[in-house]
Motif scaffolding. Structure first.
Motif, PDB file in Angstrom:
ATOM      1  N   PRO A 198       0.800  -1.236   0.000  1.00 42.72           N
ATOM      2  CA  PRO A 198       0.000   0.000   0.000  1.00 42.72           C
ATOM      3  C   PRO A 198       0.826   1.277   0.000  1.00 42.72           C
ATOM      4  N   ALA A 199       2.027   1.260   0.603  1.00 47.54           N
ATOM      5  CA  ALA A 199       2.829   2.487   0.694  1.00 47.54           C
ATOM      6  C   ALA A 199       3.638   2.767  -0.562  1.00 47.54           C
ATOM      7  N   ALA A 200       3.740   1.800  -1.463  1.00 48.66           N
ATOM      8  CA  ALA A 200       4.635   1.944  -2.602  1.00 48.66           C
ATOM      9  C   ALA A 200       4.183   3.040  -3.567  1.00 48.66           C
ATOM     10  N   ALA A 201       2.896   3.065  -3.907  1.00 46.66           N
ATOM     11  CA  ALA A 201       2.398   4.056  -4.858  1.00 46.66           C
ATOM     12  C   ALA A 201       2.555   5.465  -4.313  1.00 46.66           C
ATOM     13  N   GLU A 202       2.290   5.659  -3.015  1.00 48.25           N
ATOM     14  CA  GLU A 202       2.443   6.984  -2.421  1.00 48.25           C
ATOM     15  C   GLU A 202       3.906   7.405  -2.400  1.00 48.25           C
ATOM     16  N   ALA A 203       4.812   6.467  -2.129  1.00 49.09           N
ATOM     17  CA  ALA A 203       6.245   6.788  -2.149  1.00 49.09           C
ATOM     18  C   ALA A 203       6.685   7.200  -3.553  1.00 49.09           C
ATOM     19  N   LEU A 204       6.174   6.505  -4.566  1.00 49.70           N
ATOM     20  CA  LEU A 204       6.524   6.851  -5.946  1.00 49.70           C
ATOM     21  C   LEU A 204       5.986   8.233  -6.311  1.00 49.70           C
ATOM     22  N   ARG A 205       4.738   8.500  -5.941  1.00 49.60           N
ATOM     23  CA  ARG A 205       4.166   9.813  -6.249  1.00 49.60           C
ATOM     24  C   ARG A 205       4.966  10.917  -5.563  1.00 49.60           C
ATOM     25  N   THR A 206       5.333  10.701  -4.300  1.00 47.94           N
ATOM     26  CA  THR A 206       6.108  11.690  -3.555  1.00 47.94           C
ATOM     27  C   THR A 206       7.467  11.901  -4.194  1.00 47.94           C
ATOM     28  N   ALA A 207       8.127  10.804  -4.571  1.00 46.04           N
ATOM     29  CA  ALA A 207       9.461  10.918  -5.165  1.00 46.04           C
ATOM     30  C   ALA A 207       9.411  11.646  -6.501  1.00 46.04           C
ATOM     31  N   ARG A 208       8.461  11.284  -7.353  1.00 48.10           N
ATOM     32  CA  ARG A 208       8.365  11.926  -8.668  1.00 48.10           C
ATOM     33  C   ARG A 208       8.103  13.420  -8.530  1.00 48.10           C
ATOM     34  N   LEU A 209       7.206  13.766  -7.618  1.00 46.83           N
ATOM     35  CA  LEU A 209       6.852  15.169  -7.449  1.00 46.83           C
ATOM     36  C   LEU A 209       8.009  15.966  -6.858  1.00 46.83           C
TER      37      LEU A 209
END
Length: 373
Positions: A198-209
């Motif tokens: 569950p935390a992976a997509a949020e980590a990716l969004r945070t990193a990309r942004l």
């Protein structure tokens, strides 16, 4: 030289992935330097872990020596090296200096283990932020009056501290600029390590942004500890299916996804670490460009395109302050110098379309060159 900065979610195995990538490259005959948070017992590539305590003592004593006159005026007692213990945050500066020093070496590949995502993004933004503070608090042009300081010192009867203060600021500026040059280099990229969940997509969004706001490139997303999909055990198969759903979402958001298998245990020695190596892209990825579109002929405006993948309108704000744009997006904020052509314009609007922030500028008639008849 390639420099790979490895970050990720807490507990996702970024240390093992960084070590495995460095070890595999070293075994292939490349000159490799690994900068980890903890050297451990890794064999193969040269390991250069930062030493925050020693770095803090060295920098503090150097500042104390340069500031001796000011301390004497204040009646302050100097510190001895044996009584110094590093302050919170010293590790960040030690890691940045280790990165700068690594880039000065004769390496083919440097792999640097960064803290978890949010902390890593703050670390990468630190050199630019500190340089901005130094320029505002101690403008270099103020040194123009330094020729008067000897005379003022004679009148006051004591040396004035202004000169050493500016010299210290200039040294810090030079060091921070060297670190920023490494971070911004075309051969530097960031790698994100996550565990499918569950935390992976949020980590990716945070990193990309966060990386896009800093103008940095994300090369590969590493999905670590992927379970085999062919288990006959229903409970185990259910976990694997759940992982596959998260992997599909990650790949849709970032096609450059590399999967690493779950070893069934913590990595044990070089043989396990090389199984966690991630190949380099054929060419370092380029960060999305911030471009200025000239639409004066059609609409009388210029449009600054700022790529912010994953940004949402509710979490976005921008304020013009002089020749800077204060841009806030989600949890991140950056003061961005305006391109020269936009400094003679006023901001007249902005819109966010599919991760592309489009800021509209109208030329200021009082500042814009008049066209000849």
């Amino acid at each position: 030289m390639r420099i790979i900065l490895v970050t990720g979610t807490g507990g996702a195995g970024r240390s093992a992935v960084a070590a495995g990538t460095a070890l595999a490259a070293a075994q292939a005959g490349r000159r490799v330097l690994l900068v980890p948070e903890d050297a451990g017992e890794l064999d193969g590539p040269t390991v250069a872990p930062p030493d925050p305590a020693a770095d803090f003592r060295r920098e503090f004593l150097a500042l104390q020596a340069r500031s001796g006159v000011a301390f004497d005026l204040l009646g302050a007692a100097p510190f001895e090296e044996a009584e110094l213990t590093e302050l919170p945050g010293s590790g960040h500066f030690a890691l940045l200096r280790a990165l700068r020093d690594a880039a000065a070496g004769a390496w083919d590949l440097v792999v640097v283990e960064l803290p978890p995502v949010r902390e890593a993004l703050a670390l990468l933004a630190l050199p630019e932020q500190l340089r901005r503070y130094l320029r505002r608090l101690l403008p270099p042009e103020r040194q123009a009056a330094r020729a008067l300081r000897p005379m003022l010192a004679q009148l006051a009867g004591v040396p004035l501290p202004a000169q050493w203060l500016y010299e210290t600021a200039a040294r810090w500026e030079a060091e921070l600029a060297a670190v920023q040059e490494v971070i911004d280099a075309p051969g530097t990229s960031v790698r994100l390590v996550v565990e499918p969940g569950p935390a992976a997509a949020e980590a990716l969004r945070t990193a990309r942004l966060g990386l896009a706001l800093q103008g940095l490139a994300l090369d590969t997303v590493v999905a670590n500890r992927v379970l085999p999909a062919d288990s006959s055990d229903p409970w185990f198969a259910g976990l694997a299916a759940e992982q596959r759903r998260h992997l599909a979402a990650l790949r849709e958001a970032h096609p450059e996804l590399h999967e690493l298998p779950h070893l069934g245990r913590a990595p044990r020695g070089p043989e396990d670490l090389v199984l966690l190596a991630v190949p380099e892209p054929a060419a370092p990825p380029a960060a999305p460009a911030w471009t200025v579109e000239d639409r004066r002929a059609e609409d009388g405006i210029l449009v600054w395109h700022v790529p912010l993948p994953g940004a949402v309108k509710d979490g976005l704000s921008l304020v013009r302050r002089g020749d800077e744009l204060l841009l806030s997006v989600g949890p991140f904020r950056r003061a961005v110098p305006l391109p020269a052509v936009l400094r003679r314009c006023t901001v007249t609007g902005a819109g966010l379309i599919d991760g592309d922030l489009r800021i509209r500028f109208t030329p200021d008639p009082g500042l814009w060159p008049r066209s000849t008849p």
